[in-house]
Design a protein around this motif. Structure first.
Motif, PDB file in Angstrom:
ATOM      1  N   ASN A 103      -3.055 -90.518  67.553  1.00  0.00           N
ATOM      2  CA  ASN A 103      -2.072 -89.896  68.438  1.00  0.00           C
ATOM      3  C   ASN A 103      -2.253 -90.442  69.847  1.00  0.00           C
ATOM      4  N   LEU A 104      -1.345 -91.312  70.249  1.00  0.00           N
ATOM      5  CA  LEU A 104      -1.399 -91.888  71.591  1.00  0.00           C
ATOM      6  C   LEU A 104      -0.219 -91.405  72.420  1.00  0.00           C
ATOM      7  N   SER A 105       0.316 -90.256  72.070  1.00  0.00           N
ATOM      8  CA  SER A 105       1.557 -89.841  72.716  1.00  0.00           C
ATOM      9  C   SER A 105       1.351 -89.221  74.090  1.00  0.00           C
ATOM     10  N   TYR A 106       0.095 -89.150  74.528  1.00  0.00           N
ATOM     11  CA  TYR A 106      -0.156 -88.673  75.887  1.00  0.00           C
ATOM     12  C   TYR A 106      -0.704 -89.782  76.765  1.00  0.00           C
ATOM     13  N   ALA A 107      -0.450 -91.005  76.382  1.00  0.00           N
ATOM     14  CA  ALA A 107      -0.992 -92.141  77.131  1.00  0.00           C
ATOM     15  C   ALA A 107       0.130 -93.020  77.645  1.00  0.00           C
ATOM     16  N   PRO A 108       0.805 -92.599  78.705  1.00  0.00           N
ATOM     17  CA  PRO A 108       1.958 -93.351  79.183  1.00  0.00           C
ATOM     18  C   PRO A 108       1.608 -94.697  79.804  1.00  0.00           C
ATOM     19  N   ALA A 109       0.334 -94.897  80.147  1.00  0.00           N
ATOM     20  CA  ALA A 109      -0.021 -96.171  80.765  1.00  0.00           C
ATOM     21  C   ALA A 109      -0.108 -97.298  79.758  1.00  0.00           C
ATOM     22  N   ILE A 110      -0.115 -96.934  78.496  1.00  0.00           N
ATOM     23  CA  ILE A 110      -0.272 -97.965  77.463  1.00  0.00           C
ATOM     24  C   ILE A 110       1.088 -98.521  77.081  1.00  0.00           C
ATOM     25  N   GLN A 111       1.270 -99.780  77.337  1.00  0.00           N
ATOM     26  CA  GLN A 111       2.539-100.398  76.994  1.00  0.00           C
ATOM     27  C   GLN A 111       2.438-101.104  75.659  1.00  0.00           C
ATOM     28  N   GLY A 112       3.556-101.624  75.230  1.00  0.00           N
ATOM     29  CA  GLY A 112       3.642-102.253  73.910  1.00  0.00           C
ATOM     30  C   GLY A 112       2.544-103.256  73.622  1.00  0.00           C
ATOM     31  N   ALA A 113       2.352-104.174  74.523  1.00  0.00           N
ATOM     32  CA  ALA A 113       1.399-105.254  74.249  1.00  0.00           C
ATOM     33  C   ALA A 113      -0.020-104.733  74.040  1.00  0.00           C
ATOM     34  N   ASP A 114      -0.433-103.744  74.844  1.00  0.00           N
ATOM     35  CA  ASP A 114      -1.794-103.195  74.706  1.00  0.00           C
ATOM     36  C   ASP A 114      -1.934-102.493  73.378  1.00  0.00           C
ATOM     37  N   LEU A 115      -0.891-101.777  73.055  1.00  0.00           N
ATOM     38  CA  LEU A 115      -0.905-100.987  71.839  1.00  0.00           C
ATOM     39  C   LEU A 115      -0.977-101.892  70.619  1.00  0.00           C
ATOM     40  N   VAL A 116      -0.265-102.981  70.736  1.00  0.00           N
ATOM     41  CA  VAL A 116      -0.147-103.880  69.607  1.00  0.00           C
ATOM     42  C   VAL A 116      -1.513-104.428  69.204  1.00  0.00           C
ATOM     43  N   LYS A 117      -2.326-104.747  70.205  1.00  0.00           N
ATOM     44  CA  LYS A 117      -3.656-105.295  69.879  1.00  0.00           C
ATOM     45  C   LYS A 117      -4.458-104.296  69.063  1.00  0.00           C
ATOM     46  N   LEU A 118      -4.226-103.035  69.357  1.00  0.00           N
ATOM     47  CA  LEU A 118      -4.958-101.968  68.685  1.00  0.00           C
ATOM     48  C   LEU A 118      -4.436-101.757  67.266  1.00  0.00           C
ATOM     49  N   ILE A 119      -3.129-101.656  67.182  1.00  0.00           N
ATOM     50  CA  ILE A 119      -2.508-101.282  65.911  1.00  0.00           C
ATOM     51  C   ILE A 119      -2.773-102.314  64.820  1.00  0.00           C
ATOM     52  N   ARG A 120      -2.891-103.553  65.221  1.00  0.00           N
ATOM     53  CA  ARG A 120      -3.113-104.618  64.234  1.00  0.00           C
ATOM     54  C   ARG A 120      -4.324-104.350  63.357  1.00  0.00           C
TER      55      ARG A 120
END
Lengths: 575, 178
Positions: free
Chosen positions: A290-307
């Motif tokens: 659940n990252l829905s309270y992390a507005p500072a995280i943009q697509g690119a940062d998230l993507v590295k994680l989700i992979r």
């Protein structure tokens, strides 16, 4: 089967896990009713005003677990005035007298006072679990009472409640002898807690598997806690503001590496993108994120994680993940069952973060998806039709196009066909929320195809009474219908009055229903409570005797065995 | 992008509720509208208009809304400058938060957006106008009915108690505060 001795029948009933099944078997014959009611351990009351607490306790004297729900769902969006009702106290009072063996209490959307919590704590020292979801009316003093008196507490789960902060000492009220906690969630608390007391508490509760901290807990504290709780399965972090070079952060990474059992992560308030690195080691095992309270995280940062999260089943994110980010989710998370994409920018600087493309991408990669909540700026029929083809297992489908009544931007058509495809294709659909430009046609489709639909949410949709009638006549399993800002009036309301006794409730606000229509419904159906809820500051306009032609701003109808409730505030009229 | 070059005052606040797409002079037509499609909306206008603050929309729990500090937090209880908006001929009132709008233009766009949802263009057609023009008026602290747009925005939002959208013909007799 009636020739079996009662113990055998009771034993067989023990295999029925759902309360609905138990409700059904209790209606077979008097003998079964008796056996069932005496052996029922877990009771679910979907509407606290549908039945009096005393009646529940009398019928199920062996009750160990009680769940009660209060306000209607639209209360979540401030559509129900603040003191409408849904008080927990009567339930706790009656349980204290009639049901001493109670071990677990779950309340949702209810008003829970400190007084009720104190009464609960004193009356049930053996309470094992207290779960409060979307409740309000209490403070940390009430929590202190629970911590003090409930010696064997295993679960204290506070989800998204409005809790008044009266200080940090409540957590210290857990006595040193308390070692039984398995699940502790205080993420919704705004105030500080005593960090030392918390660290000692989690250290001595060796069975603790789920811990969700609030924002006030620092990274330093988190690192110390994790060092003591390496067997955690679910973790909600506190605030994640930390300099990534800081020692505390390094210790945290180290502690995370030791938590081999972590499967669920949430929290992450204010986390900076660089700090996401801390959880890379956990990603391959992650089932819930659940990252829905992390507005500072943009697509690119998230993507590295989700992979790295290839086992992920449940993902909650903000729309800053973007369509491209969702495409990465689709290619990495093949086991995904539930996705929620929340809007990060509600008040519209107009940056379209996710569109229909993201949803289509998800549907092509994650065919097991069964639950969706998707906020977006636009949707097309073509996209929905594709989604329906790719994902046939939806049980919950909630789409929110932020602009009310917005059509398909490619064709300028309503979204009737798109939603129609969803209900035709997803035969197990139980919950549906509609948005965008919609005519009566979508309701024709829903009535015809959504055979298992139980809950339907409608906003700014439809052309005429026919729309609502299609739904009432068609959806055989409908339990909850909530409608706002749609042109349905008295004719629709009164078309199939018997239907409402087969449902839990009906909510209509800003529709075309009149006071006269509500009165007619109440007159025809004495076992329904028809509540007309007036806007409190309408008092300057309210005539002494509003005419029957007067449109009703908010109406809430529910079946009940308890008659009109006696705790309704002034602005609620029960017809 | 909507480009109504009216002078300050009435021009900016004139609500046009004629058929969508017919009221503005400049509209870059990125998409060819289907012929005879009376439901077509001016998409660009929609995306650029300030979103009308309808209570409870979008459907997000207050808990979540209030979790983002530093963003415009909608504490829907007391903090906003909520006023009721009624429209002649519309069946019910809306409530909006004036604090969300930056000026008269955004307010007009927001109201236009809000009431268009309820097919009021249809209503005005039925009543014999062909998108007859509407005027936005407001009731001030003294209870007087004024035309919106005459006073500086800040003064307006502090004195406006409720809004009323009425037919242009009825509004002609109203005082302007000058």
């Amino acid at each position: 089967m009636t020739y079996f001795p009662e113990e055998v029948v009771e034993h067989i009933f023990g295999f029925l896990s759902s309360h609905r099944d138990r409700n059904v078997v209790s209606t077979v014959c008097k003998a079964w009713y008796r056996v069932e009611r005496l052996s029922r351990r877990s009771v679910f009351v979907g509407n606290c005003y549908a039945v009096r607490p005393g009646r529940v306790m009398a019928r199920f004297p062996g009750m160990k677990c009680l769940s009660v729900k209060g306000k209607p769902h639209f209360a979540d969006f401030n559509l129900v005035p603040h003191d409408w009702g849904g008080f927990a106290l009567p339930w706790i009072e009656v349980a204290a007298r009639g049901c001493p063996g109670l071990e677990e209490l779950r309340l949702k959307r209810m008003v829970v006072s400190d007084e009720s919590l104190e009464l609960l704590a004193r009356s049930f020292p053996n309470l094992k679990a207290l779960v409060l979801v979307s409740c309000e009316g209490f403070s940390t003093d009430g929590l202190a009472a629970i911590a003090t008196h409930c010696r064997g507490l295993r679960e204290l789960d506070l989800q998204e409640n409005e809790v008044e902060d009266h200080g940090r000492q409540w957590l210290s009220c857990f006595p040193d002898s308390c070692t039984s906690l398995e699940s502790l969630n205080f993420a919704c608390l705004k105030g500080e807690v005593n960090a030392c007391a918390l660290e000692r508490l989690v250290a001595r509760c060796v069975n603790l598997r789920s811990l969700k901290l609030n924002r006030a807990i620092s990274v330093e504290s988190l690192a110390r806690i994790l060092a003591r709780t390496p067997h955690l399965v679910e973790l909600g972090t506190g605030s994640f503001t930390v300099e990534h070079r800081a020692e505390a952060y390094q210790r945290l990474i180290h502690a995370f590496r030791k938590c081999k059992s972590l499967k669920s992560l949430s929290g992450f308030w204010d986390i900076a993108p660089r700090c996401l690195q801390a959880i890379y080691s956990i990603c391959p095992n992650l089932i819930v994120l659940n990252l829905s309270y992390a507005p500072a995280i943009q697509g690119a940062d998230l993507v590295k994680l989700i992979r790295h999260c290839f086992k992920l089943q449940k993902l909650w994110v903000l729309d800053c993940i973007g369509d491209k980010g969702l495409a990465v989710v689709a290619s990495s998370c093949k086991e995904l069952l539930e996705l929620r994409v929340f809007p990060s920018d509600i008040y519209g600087t107009g940056t379209a973060a996710v569109t229909e493309e993201g949803l289509v991408a998800i549907s092509s990669g994650c065919s097991k998806l069964n639950s969706l909540l998707y906020f977006c700026h636009q949707m097309t029929n073509a996209a929905l039709i594709t989604v329906a083809k790719n994902c046939t297992h939806f049980t919950r489908f909630r789409l929110c196009i932020l602009d009310p009544g917005k059509p398909d931007p490619d064709t300028n058509q309503p979204l009737d066909e798109g939603f129609g495809a969803i209900v035709r294709s997803c035969k197990d659909l139980r919950r549906l929320s509609l948005s965008g430009l919609l005519t009566d046609k979508v309701f024709l489709y829903i009535g015809e195809y959504a055979a298992h639909l139980e809950m339907l949410s409608i906003a700014f949709a439809g052309d005429s009474d026919k729309g609502m009638v299609y739904v009432l006549n068609g959806c055989k399993n409908l339990r909850k219908l909530e409608i706002r800002d749609s042109p349905f009036g008295d004719a629709a309301l009164l078309e199939n009055v018997g239907k409402y006794e087969t449902m839990r409730s009906l909510w209509m606000s800003s529709c075309d229903v009149t006071l006269g229509g509500c009165k007619a419904l109440a007159a025809k159906m004495p076992r329904l409570n028809v509540e007309v809820i007036n806007d409190r500051d309408d008092s300057d306009e309210m005539e002494e005797n509003p005419s029957d032609m007067h449109k009703v701003e908010k109406m809430y109808v529910y079946r009940t065995l308890a008659g009109a409730r006696n705790d309704a505030p002034e602005f609620v009229e029960i017809l | 992008m909507e480009d109504v070059k009216g002078s300050d005052g009435l021009g900016d606040t004139e609500l046009r509720l004629g058929l969508p797409g017919t009221s503005t002079a400049t509209r870059s037509a990125k998409r060819a509208l289907p012929e005879g499609d009376e439901e077509s909306h001016d998409e660009l206008r929609r995306t650029s208009a300030a979103k009308a603050q309808v209570v409870g929309w979008p459907p997000i729990r207050s808990y979540r809304k209030n979790s983002f500090p530093g963003r415009k937090v909608e504490a829907e209880a007391a903090a906003g400058l909520y006023v009721k908006v009624s429209m002649d001929g519309a069946p019910y009132l809306r409530k909006i938060d004036l604090g969300v709008y930056k000026g008269y233009k955004e307010l007009r766009e927001g109201l236009d957006n809000m009431f268009k949802c309820f097919s009021l263009a249809e209503l005005s057609r039925r009543e014999g106008g062909s998108g007859s023009e509407y005027a936005i008026t407001y009731e001030d602290k003294d209870g007087d009915l004024m035309l919106v747009g005459d006073v500086p925005w800040e003064m307006f939002i502090s004195s406006c108690k409720r809004l009323r959208i009425m037919k242009g013909s009825e509004a002609r007799g109203l005082n302007s505060r000058h």
